[in-house]
Design a protein around this motif. Structure first.
Motif, PDB file in Angstrom:
ATOM      1  N   ARG A 197       0.838  -1.352   0.082  1.00  0.00           N
ATOM      2  CA  ARG A 197      -0.019  -0.033  -0.218  1.00  0.00           C
ATOM      3  C   ARG A 197       0.681   1.314  -0.047  1.00  0.00           C
ATOM      4  O   ARG A 197       2.157   1.222   0.170  1.00  0.00           O
ATOM      5  N   THR A 198       0.165   2.493  -0.240  1.00  0.00           N
ATOM      6  CA  THR A 198       0.860   3.537  -0.008  1.00  0.00           C
ATOM      7  C   THR A 198       0.536   4.458   0.994  1.00  0.00           C
ATOM      8  O   THR A 198      -0.658   4.575   1.301  1.00  0.00           O
ATOM      9  N   ASP A 199       1.453   5.022   1.715  1.00  0.00           N
ATOM     10  CA  ASP A 199       1.020   5.943   2.912  1.00  0.00           C
ATOM     11  C   ASP A 199       0.558   7.432   2.653  1.00  0.00           C
ATOM     12  O   ASP A 199       0.733   7.560   1.310  1.00  0.00           O
ATOM     13  N   GLY A 202       2.884   9.177   0.443  1.00  0.00           N
ATOM     14  CA  GLY A 202       3.486   8.643  -1.054  1.00  0.00           C
ATOM     15  C   GLY A 202       4.507   7.603  -0.730  1.00  0.00           C
ATOM     16  O   GLY A 202       4.845   7.076  -1.914  1.00  0.00           O
ATOM     17  N   PHE A 203       4.757   7.196   0.268  1.00  0.00           N
ATOM     18  CA  PHE A 203       5.873   6.148   0.129  1.00  0.00           C
ATOM     19  C   PHE A 203       4.995   4.727   0.561  1.00  0.00           C
ATOM     20  O   PHE A 203       3.858   4.588   1.212  1.00  0.00           O
ATOM     21  N   ARG A 204       5.659   3.783  -0.111  1.00  0.00           N
ATOM     22  CA  ARG A 204       5.124   1.970   0.078  1.00  0.00           C
ATOM     23  C   ARG A 204       5.433   1.905   1.317  1.00  0.00           C
ATOM     24  O   ARG A 204       6.321   2.101   1.900  1.00  0.00           O
TER      25      ARG A 204
END
Length: 254
Positions: A197-199, A202-204
């Protein structure tokens, strides 16, 4: 009888509170030594890089700033060194400890540490009503059937360096179909579910799921027994040696 209680969900966990109530009628002296905070998935880890602290919460009731293994080691080597326990009960865990979970589980590892020290040990877990989550955990089955299971195990001879892993099924207490002694199961982790998922920045990030149950003839493992609505009682041995491979490997070095 002197009984030591511990867990991996922490000193304030509802499962530990329930275990105290279940163990009290069996014990002449009841001790609680548990991690200060949740240590789920800690396995049989030991804290070596920082000091540990013990906090007293009441008579014979302590928390430890470390893992479940740390808690048992400090209980046996410090807090109870003058009078070791006759039995260690670990749990009641919030969620299942089935199959290969036993290698990750702090609940089972705390019992392992007791077994290594020569103290009979039982790990107890309540499986979730909603598989794969801890939100659906209700301890009805463990509360209703735990006293009888523990009482029967007290009379069972336990070989050195062994323990018993108990899992209560995710059903209402009245729907428990009985108790089955069974082998440890395994899941197929070649099909491990990893969720990406992406927080919000914008980080995975990733969540680990679980593998699929490896079906066995006659549904003889703890995974299948619990799925069928039975309490699973599994004897475990701390000797991980594959004795059937000793001669085969030795021939490679002749």
């Amino acid at each position: 009888m002197r009984i030591l209680l511990t867990n991996d969900d922490g000193i304030h966990a509802p499962g530990l509170e329930l275990l105290e109530r279940l163990a009290a009628p069996l014990a002449d002296e009841l001790w609680v030594v548990a991690p200060a905070e949740e240590q789920s998935g800690a396995g049989h880890s030991l804290t070596l890089t920082r000091p540990l602290r013990i906090r007293k919460h009441g008579e014979r009731r302590f928390s430890v700033t470390g893992t479940p293994t740390d808690a048992v080691m400090l209980a046996l080597g410090q807090l109870m060194k003058e009078a070791r326990p006759d039995l260690i009960l670990s749990g009641i865990n919030r969620g299942a400890n089935l199959g290969e979970d036993v290698t990750y589980s702090g609940t089972v590892s705390a019992a392992m540490e007791g077994a290594l020290a020569g103290v009979p040990a039982i790990a107890l877990s309540q499986c979730s009503m909603a598989p794969g989550t801890s939100d659906g955990v209700r301890f009805d089955a463990a509360e209703a059937h735990g006293p009888d299971v523990i009482a029967r195990l007290l009379d069972a001879p336990m070989p050195p360096r062994s323990l018993v892993n108990v899992n209560f099924p995710p059903v209402e207490a009245s729907d428990v179909r009985g108790v089955k002694v069974c082998a440890q199961g395994f899941r197929d982790y070649s099909r491990l579910n990893i969720v990406e998922r992406t927080d919000p920045r914008g980080f995975r990030y990733y969540w680990f799921g679980t593998g699929e149950t490896v079906e066995t003839p006659g549904h003889r493992t703890d995974l299948e027994v619990v799925a069928d609505g039975f309490v699973a009682v599994t004897p475990l041995d701390l000797d991980l040696t594959r004795h059937d491979q000793l001669d085969n490997l030795a021939r490679r070095f002749d």
